[in-house]
Design a protein around this motif. Structure first.
Motif, mmCIF file in Angstrom:
data_model
loop_
_atom_site.group_PDB
_atom_site.id
_atom_site.type_symbol
_atom_site.label_atom_id
_atom_site.label_comp_id
_atom_site.label_asym_id
_atom_site.label_seq_id
_atom_site.Cartn_x
_atom_site.Cartn_y
_atom_site.Cartn_z
ATOM 1 N N LEU A 99 -27.874 10.462 -45.292
ATOM 2 C CA LEU A 99 -27.151 10.177 -44.330
ATOM 3 C C LEU A 99 -26.309 11.622 -44.060
ATOM 4 O O LEU A 99 -26.352 11.931 -42.724
ATOM 5 C CB LEU A 99 -26.056 9.129 -44.432
ATOM 6 C CG LEU A 99 -26.500 7.589 -43.782
ATOM 7 C CD1 LEU A 99 -27.408 7.243 -44.632
ATOM 8 C CD2 LEU A 99 -25.153 6.853 -43.897
ATOM 9 N N TYR A 147 -26.912 13.702 -40.598
ATOM 10 C CA TYR A 147 -26.139 13.844 -39.393
ATOM 11 C C TYR A 147 -25.546 15.283 -39.259
ATOM 12 O O TYR A 147 -25.442 15.953 -38.082
ATOM 13 C CB TYR A 147 -24.853 12.871 -39.691
ATOM 14 C CG TYR A 147 -23.985 12.760 -38.836
ATOM 15 C CD1 TYR A 147 -24.250 12.177 -37.570
ATOM 16 C CD2 TYR A 147 -22.798 13.515 -38.921
ATOM 17 C CE1 TYR A 147 -23.339 12.080 -36.494
ATOM 18 C CE2 TYR A 147 -21.900 13.563 -37.723
ATOM 19 C CZ TYR A 147 -21.724 12.715 -36.702
ATOM 20 O OH TYR A 147 -21.042 12.677 -35.917
ATOM 21 N N ARG A 201 -32.874 10.143 -43.931
ATOM 22 C CA ARG A 201 -32.576 11.328 -43.130
ATOM 23 C C ARG A 201 -33.331 11.316 -41.749
ATOM 24 O O ARG A 201 -32.577 11.352 -40.697
ATOM 25 C CB ARG A 201 -32.720 12.568 -43.740
ATOM 26 C CG ARG A 201 -32.515 13.640 -43.151
ATOM 27 C CD ARG A 201 -33.749 14.474 -42.509
ATOM 28 N NE ARG A 201 -33.407 15.828 -42.064
ATOM 29 C CZ ARG A 201 -34.302 16.607 -41.678
ATOM 30 N NH1 ARG A 201 -35.731 16.321 -41.758
ATOM 31 N NH2 ARG A 201 -33.998 17.901 -41.054
ATOM 32 N N THR A 221 -31.524 8.481 -39.612
ATOM 33 C CA THR A 221 -30.078 8.912 -39.318
ATOM 34 C C THR A 221 -30.243 9.920 -38.055
ATOM 35 O O THR A 221 -29.489 9.718 -37.238
ATOM 36 C CB THR A 221 -29.502 9.684 -40.388
ATOM 37 O OG1 THR A 221 -29.330 8.888 -41.412
ATOM 38 C CG2 THR A 221 -27.866 10.259 -40.086
ATOM 39 N N ARG A 281 -28.563 9.503 -34.556
ATOM 40 C CA ARG A 281 -27.520 10.396 -34.169
ATOM 41 C C ARG A 281 -27.358 10.500 -32.604
ATOM 42 O O ARG A 281 -26.527 10.911 -32.083
ATOM 43 C CB ARG A 281 -27.805 11.568 -34.881
ATOM 44 C CG ARG A 281 -26.694 12.603 -34.777
ATOM 45 C CD ARG A 281 -26.981 13.744 -35.514
ATOM 46 N NE ARG A 281 -25.896 14.815 -35.748
ATOM 47 C CZ ARG A 281 -25.554 15.741 -34.792
ATOM 48 N NH1 ARG A 281 -26.496 15.760 -33.728
ATOM 49 N NH2 ARG A 281 -24.643 16.306 -35.272
ATOM 50 N N VAL A 317 -20.399 8.030 -39.511
ATOM 51 C CA VAL A 317 -21.685 7.858 -40.416
ATOM 52 C C VAL A 317 -21.641 6.407 -41.032
ATOM 53 O O VAL A 317 -22.680 5.684 -40.975
ATOM 54 C CB VAL A 317 -21.854 9.035 -41.645
ATOM 55 C CG1 VAL A 317 -22.776 8.577 -42.501
ATOM 56 C CG2 VAL A 317 -22.155 10.293 -40.903
ATOM 57 N N ILE A 360 -23.482 4.341 -37.805
ATOM 58 C CA ILE A 360 -24.877 4.420 -38.385
ATOM 59 C C ILE A 360 -25.434 3.692 -39.476
ATOM 60 O O ILE A 360 -26.168 3.176 -39.459
ATOM 61 C CB ILE A 360 -25.007 6.101 -38.617
ATOM 62 C CG1 ILE A 360 -24.685 6.933 -37.375
ATOM 63 C CG2 ILE A 360 -26.364 6.229 -39.217
ATOM 64 C CD1 ILE A 360 -25.002 8.368 -37.589
ATOM 65 N N LEU A 361 -24.394 3.487 -40.510
ATOM 66 C CA LEU A 361 -24.920 2.911 -41.834
ATOM 67 C C LEU A 361 -25.097 1.511 -41.415
ATOM 68 O O LEU A 361 -26.091 1.043 -42.102
ATOM 69 C CB LEU A 361 -23.773 3.056 -42.855
ATOM 70 C CG LEU A 361 -23.941 2.337 -44.274
ATOM 71 C CD1 LEU A 361 -25.216 3.184 -44.857
ATOM 72 C CD2 LEU A 361 -22.685 2.460 -44.916
#
Length: 313
Positions: free
Chosen positions: A126, A130, A187, A190, A194, A213, A217-218
């Motif tokens: 992550l 990001y 990654r 993410t 993003r 994050v 996102i999580l």
């Protein structure tokens, strides 16, 4: 006039507070909805039942086991009988008791190593996906370095250097060699999230990078993280069995890997006791199959189109 405006403002604030409280998701309800979603998939249902069987077997192994797995008072290399369902080892130990008690070590190593590998993969993946700085390039170099290094030779070297360190060394070796692939996958996801509108809106609203994050996102990567955990746990139990089979672990413990190690040392294939190799190998395979089958239902957590049965409704 002032009193009326103040009262209107207080009512609006109270209503907003109640709305925020009502809109806040209940963790237990979210967990129950996720379990129902996975349970709706027949393959995942079979995997959950099989996985629960192994977890319960590991927890209640001392109560289920008919004998002490370290007891060497029985006859050596005996065939299966009413007293010893799977026979005895060359040292006079009950194979069925070892098979049950071996679940404690093997399942524990798989779950602990898989959890630690996933935590490292989530933290690295992550932040790496990001944050676009020079630090991210350095993290990328380290991740790519671990990806190109063959995992098995690296595990053998580390385990041989830290030999006789117990289960802690096995878990450490598995975690060190097993986090990079998950970090790479997370990654990429993410970076895809993003650029979404909701992340852009949160950025322009002044939210901190940490909050974006972990709060924006999580939650959208739940299925991917769970799948990463099961993949890491599967690799962990296979790595533990491989290292124990090569004699790089603690041979005094009872696990499915040490059962394979002692069976090989006793040349059980030449003596006809093939069950000493087949039984622990089958348990390892079924445990890996259970986690692989659960992944069929995990995808439905984040993609409603993949949900089956009642989960769609």
């Amino acid at each position: 006039m002032t009193t009326t405006s103040r009262r209107t403002t207080m009512d609006a604030s109270a209503t907003a507070g109640r709305t925020t409280h009502l809109d806040r998701p209940n963790p237990l309800r979210v967990l129950g909805r996720g379990i129902r979603t996975v349970w709706a998939v027949p393959k995942a249902r079979f995997g959950l039942v099989l996985f629960a069987f192994f977890v319960l077997l590991a927890i209640f192994a001392p109560l289920i086991s008919p004998y002490d797995p370290h007891d060497t008072s029985f006859g050596r290399s005996q065939d299966a009988s009413a007293a010893h369902w799977l026979g005895t080892t060359a040292a006079g130990q009950d194979v069925f008791s070892q098979l049950i008690c071996g679940a404690q070590v093997s399942v524990s190593v798989a779950l602990v190593a898989g959890l630690l590998s996933t935590i490292i993969a989530v933290a690295v993946g992550l932040s790496w996906g990001y944050v676009r700085t020079f630090w991210g390039e350095g993290v990328g170099f380290i991740v790519n370095l671990f990806l190109v290094i063959p995992a098995l030779p690296l595990m053998i070297v580390i385990a041989a250097y830290l030999q006789n360190g117990g289960l802690g060394v096995i878990i450490l070796v598995v975690v060190v060699t097993g986090w990079a692939w998950g970090a790479r996958v997370l990654r990429s996801q993410t970076q895809s999230l993003r650029s979404r509108d909701f992340v852009t809106a949160a950025t322009f609203s002044g939210e901190s990078a940490t909050r974006i994050v972990f709060r924006e996102i999580l939650p959208n990567m739940t299925s991917l993280i769970i799948a990463s955990f099961f993949g890491a746990a599967t690799a962990a139990i296979l790595a533990e069995a491989g290292l124990e089979f090569l004699g790089l672990g603690d041979s005094s413990t009872v696990s499915w890997g040490t059962m394979l190690f002692w069976a090989q040392n006793s040349n059980v294939l030449l003596t006809g006791q093939w069950i000493l190799l087949f039984a622990p190998g089958l348990m390892i395979a079924l445990f890996a199959v259970s986690m692989s089958f659960i992944n069929f239902g995990v995808d439905g957590l984040s993609n409603p189109r993949l949900r089956e049965g009642g989960a769609t409704r």
